[in-house]
Design a protein around this motif. Sequence first.
Motif, PDB file in Angstrom:
ATOM      1  N   UNK C  84       0.847  -1.173   0.000  1.00 55.49           N
ATOM      2  CA  UNK C  84       0.000   0.000   0.000  1.00 55.49           C
ATOM      3  C   UNK C  84       0.890   1.233   0.000  1.00 55.49           C
ATOM      4  N   UNK C  85       0.870   1.941  -1.106  1.00 57.10           N
ATOM      5  CA  UNK C  85       1.713   3.123  -1.257  1.00 57.10           C
ATOM      6  C   UNK C  85       0.857   4.265  -1.777  1.00 57.10           C
ATOM      7  N   UNK C 113       5.715  20.524   1.474  1.00 54.27           N
ATOM      8  CA  UNK C 113       6.078  20.307   2.868  1.00 54.27           C
ATOM      9  C   UNK C 113       4.932  19.846   3.764  1.00 54.27           C
ATOM     10  N   UNK C 114       3.690  20.147   3.355  1.00 56.35           N
ATOM     11  CA  UNK C 114       2.553  19.755   4.185  1.00 56.35           C
ATOM     12  C   UNK C 114       2.019  18.405   3.698  1.00 56.35           C
ATOM     13  N   UNK C 115       2.205  17.384   4.489  1.00 57.35           N
ATOM     14  CA  UNK C 115       1.835  16.028   4.082  1.00 57.35           C
ATOM     15  C   UNK C 115       0.414  15.691   4.537  1.00 57.35           C
ATOM     16  N   UNK C 116      -0.436  15.376   3.587  1.00 54.79           N
ATOM     17  CA  UNK C 116      -1.785  14.876   3.909  1.00 54.79           C
ATOM     18  C   UNK C 116      -1.717  13.387   4.236  1.00 54.79           C
ATOM     19  N   UNK C 117      -1.004  12.667   3.389  1.00 52.65           N
ATOM     20  CA  UNK C 117      -0.995  11.212   3.438  1.00 52.65           C
ATOM     21  C   UNK C 117       0.383  10.728   3.005  1.00 52.65           C
ATOM     22  N   UNK C 118       0.892   9.714   3.679  1.00 59.41           N
ATOM     23  CA  UNK C 118       2.180   9.160   3.247  1.00 59.41           C
ATOM     24  C   UNK C 118       2.270   7.690   3.648  1.00 59.41           C
ATOM     25  N   UNK C 119       1.331   6.908   3.125  1.00 57.01           N
ATOM     26  CA  UNK C 119       1.293   5.472   3.411  1.00 57.01           C
ATOM     27  C   UNK C 119       2.470   4.804   2.701  1.00 57.01           C
ATOM     28  N   UNK C 120       3.281   4.103   3.454  1.00 56.71           N
ATOM     29  CA  UNK C 120       4.461   3.457   2.886  1.00 56.71           C
ATOM     30  C   UNK C 120       5.694   4.329   3.015  1.00 56.71           C
ATOM     31  N   UNK C 128      11.284  16.441  -1.064  1.00 56.32           N
ATOM     32  CA  UNK C 128      10.283  16.561  -2.124  1.00 56.32           C
ATOM     33  C   UNK C 128      10.306  15.402  -3.102  1.00 56.32           C
ATOM     34  N   UNK C 129      11.088  14.383  -2.777  1.00 56.94           N
ATOM     35  CA  UNK C 129      11.278  13.261  -3.707  1.00 56.94           C
ATOM     36  C   UNK C 129      10.495  12.030  -3.260  1.00 56.94           C
ATOM     37  N   UNK C 130       9.799  11.425  -4.224  1.00 57.61           N
ATOM     38  CA  UNK C 130       9.121  10.150  -4.017  1.00 57.61           C
ATOM     39  C   UNK C 130      10.026   9.062  -4.573  1.00 57.61           C
ATOM     40  N   UNK C 131      10.350   8.076  -3.748  1.00 62.61           N
ATOM     41  CA  UNK C 131      11.203   6.968  -4.179  1.00 62.61           C
ATOM     42  C   UNK C 131      10.386   5.688  -4.137  1.00 62.61           C
ATOM     43  N   UNK C 132      10.282   4.989  -5.264  1.00 60.15           N
ATOM     44  CA  UNK C 132       9.403   3.821  -5.348  1.00 60.15           C
ATOM     45  C   UNK C 132       9.918   2.704  -4.455  1.00 60.15           C
ATOM     46  N   UNK C 133       9.082   2.235  -3.525  1.00 60.11           N
ATOM     47  CA  UNK C 133       9.506   1.148  -2.639  1.00 60.11           C
ATOM     48  C   UNK C 133       9.440  -0.209  -3.326  1.00 60.11           C
ATOM     49  N   UNK C 134       8.697  -0.270  -4.444  1.00 59.14           N
ATOM     50  CA  UNK C 134       8.488  -1.558  -5.095  1.00 59.14           C
ATOM     51  C   UNK C 134       8.228  -1.300  -6.585  1.00 59.14           C
ATOM     52  N   UNK C 135       8.690  -2.216  -7.409  1.00 60.40           N
ATOM     53  CA  UNK C 135       8.452  -2.123  -8.855  1.00 60.40           C
ATOM     54  C   UNK C 135       6.944  -2.166  -9.098  1.00 60.40           C
ATOM     55  N   UNK C 136       6.461  -1.263  -9.932  1.00 63.17           N
ATOM     56  CA  UNK C 136       5.027  -1.270 -10.164  1.00 63.17           C
ATOM     57  C   UNK C 136       4.575  -0.142 -11.058  1.00 63.17           C
ATOM     58  N   UNK C 137       3.266  -0.024 -11.176  1.00 58.18           N
ATOM     59  CA  UNK C 137       2.649   1.030 -11.980  1.00 58.18           C
ATOM     60  C   UNK C 137       2.027   2.045 -11.026  1.00 58.18           C
ATOM     61  N   UNK C 138       2.400   3.293 -11.175  1.00 61.72           N
ATOM     62  CA  UNK C 138       1.998   4.355 -10.261  1.00 61.72           C
ATOM     63  C   UNK C 138       1.290   5.476 -11.023  1.00 61.72           C
ATOM     64  N   UNK C 139       0.301   6.081 -10.383  1.00 65.88           N
ATOM     65  CA  UNK C 139      -0.289   7.300 -10.926  1.00 65.88           C
ATOM     66  C   UNK C 139       0.210   8.493 -10.114  1.00 65.88           C
TER      67      UNK C 139
END
Lengths: 215, 215, 215
Positions: C84-85, C113-120, C128-139
Amino acid sequence: MDMKVFLLLSLIGLASCDLPFLRTCMDAEDTNTKTLPTLCSNYKNIEYIYSEIAALKNENKALRASLAEQTNKFQNVTTLDNNKVAFSASITEGADVFTGPRTDSSPSVLIFNHVFTNIGNAYSNQTGIFTTPVKGVYQFTFMTFGNNTNTSGAILMKNGLHQVSTWESQGPDYSDTTSNTVILQLNQNDTVNMILWQGGKIHTSVFSGFLLFTV
Amino acid sequence: MDMKVFLLLSLIGLASCDLPFLRTCMDAEDTNTKTLPTLCSNYKNIEYIYSEIAALKNENKALRASLAEQTNKFQNVTTLDNNKVAFSASITEGADVFTGPRTDSSPSVLIFNHVFTNIGNAYSNQTGIFTTPVKGVYQFTFMTFGNNTNTSGAILMKNGLHQVSTWESQGPDYSDTTSNTVILQLNQNDTVNMILWQGGKIHTSVFSGFLLFTV
Amino acid sequence: MDMKVFLLLSLIGLASCDLPFLRTCMDAEDTNTKTLPTLCSNYKNIEYIYSEIAALKNENKALRASLAEQTNKFQNVTTLDNNKVAFSASITEGADVFTGPRTDSSPSVLIFNHVFTNIGNAYSNQTGIFTTPVKGVYQFTFMTFGNNTNTSGAILMKNGLHQVSTWESQGPDYSDTTSNTVILQLNQNDTVNMILWQGGKIHTSVFSGFLLFTV
């Protein structure tokens, strides 16, 4: 003691024996015949074992059935999970190159030719049309980028009918970005695509969609 | 040889026999008594079979427990999978008809009256309010379309509090599309809805959301 | 009849007996020896029981294997389900405070800087960087809000390369909202982030993304 007497004695013992009875195997010094295995006690034990084996067979039959049912349900779930459908594509144009306009005689389908993602291969970058591979609920999002010399924005079509759109008039602002999202329940082989407004022109734009879940 | 001797011999054999021992069933010509079934060997075989059946019962008990645990886990997963929640609705207005404006005394909830999709029936097209049927992470997207005579854009509210918004000033551009997306973790019975800016007006607009996953 | 004769008779009976045969346990009055349990019939029953137990053991072995296979498959599915990401964050600025501009020497990453949600926990509100925890398809979806004194809009980067963008010229309209969405197939540890256009400035903006499914 002859055989006849032996058999007779055995049968007397047999008539009074209850299930289950495992008699203790005695050593040679023990002469108490009641604790010795006899034809009758062996037979009764065997009879009991048959019933135990029948029960185990029934139990295994139930376990097999339960496991098979479980496996089938699981198969259905993973089949659903395997319905992975997602696409994302953009129109890539050189500077000052615009797609459009659409005319009445040519309600041109926008062809997003540069494919980022096409899991399930449901979007065609030859036709610009997304065809649903499976009945389900899908989200679609599009973005258009236009300028002030033409109407901008676009229309999302389902089976040739308008669903949602964006619109920007010609005007004094030099450029405009529009974007919209809709979630639609679709049948298998429904089509979804984008078209321009009459007289509209757009520059680099993006069209994306994915299966939320099957229904 | 009388019965007493016979039994004594049996017990001597019994005292030295090991488990498991299935003796070959001999034909009539074979006179080697060591390979014949005896009361003792039958008994010992039965004793061994009892232990085998006890082991099989234990194994089946473990299989039943394991299968039941598996079935429960699966049930939980499919229950989660069955939490299908997605809605999408638009405000449909005639030409030049606009919704708004909101005033301070009436922070009017935007009612997207035309429903495209409402899986789970969590969105009400009577009130414009989405009420979460289950605790989870949801994505919401909205699009507004306004013109230059009023402030445009809208505000997404969670339990009556501003979350994200879009905004377009009155101005020389004749129309403007805005759009925004946010992902929120919500408890059961939280509400999400859209409102206008003070004095704002919008024309055809869209509001969509879906459950990403339960938490 | 001595023991030798008894054994001989038993062996004759033994030579003609078939599997399986459970003889009815007779009462003392019944003298029909063919229906009595004998050493041979007991032995044959035991022999049959051994084969039944062997079959049950094989069946249980197969059940254990099938259940283990099922459990493993299920584990894989639930592991996938547990991926769940989802994140959603905004740039919160005071009135008239803008982020930017980016210069060539500082292709500044936009830090929502203001985080609503950050599951995973895959998005960092420090970088400011999102790093993929798992290979997959992301929107991924972003919204920018700017005004007429600077170029507005932003660029979504994957591993430092432009993917999709929005753009608004400086101009007579006092404010502009832009928004865009793209679906990308990513490897583990790929990075996704937003940057400004050269000379661009934005006010309150939002960046969101989630894992659609693993591949």
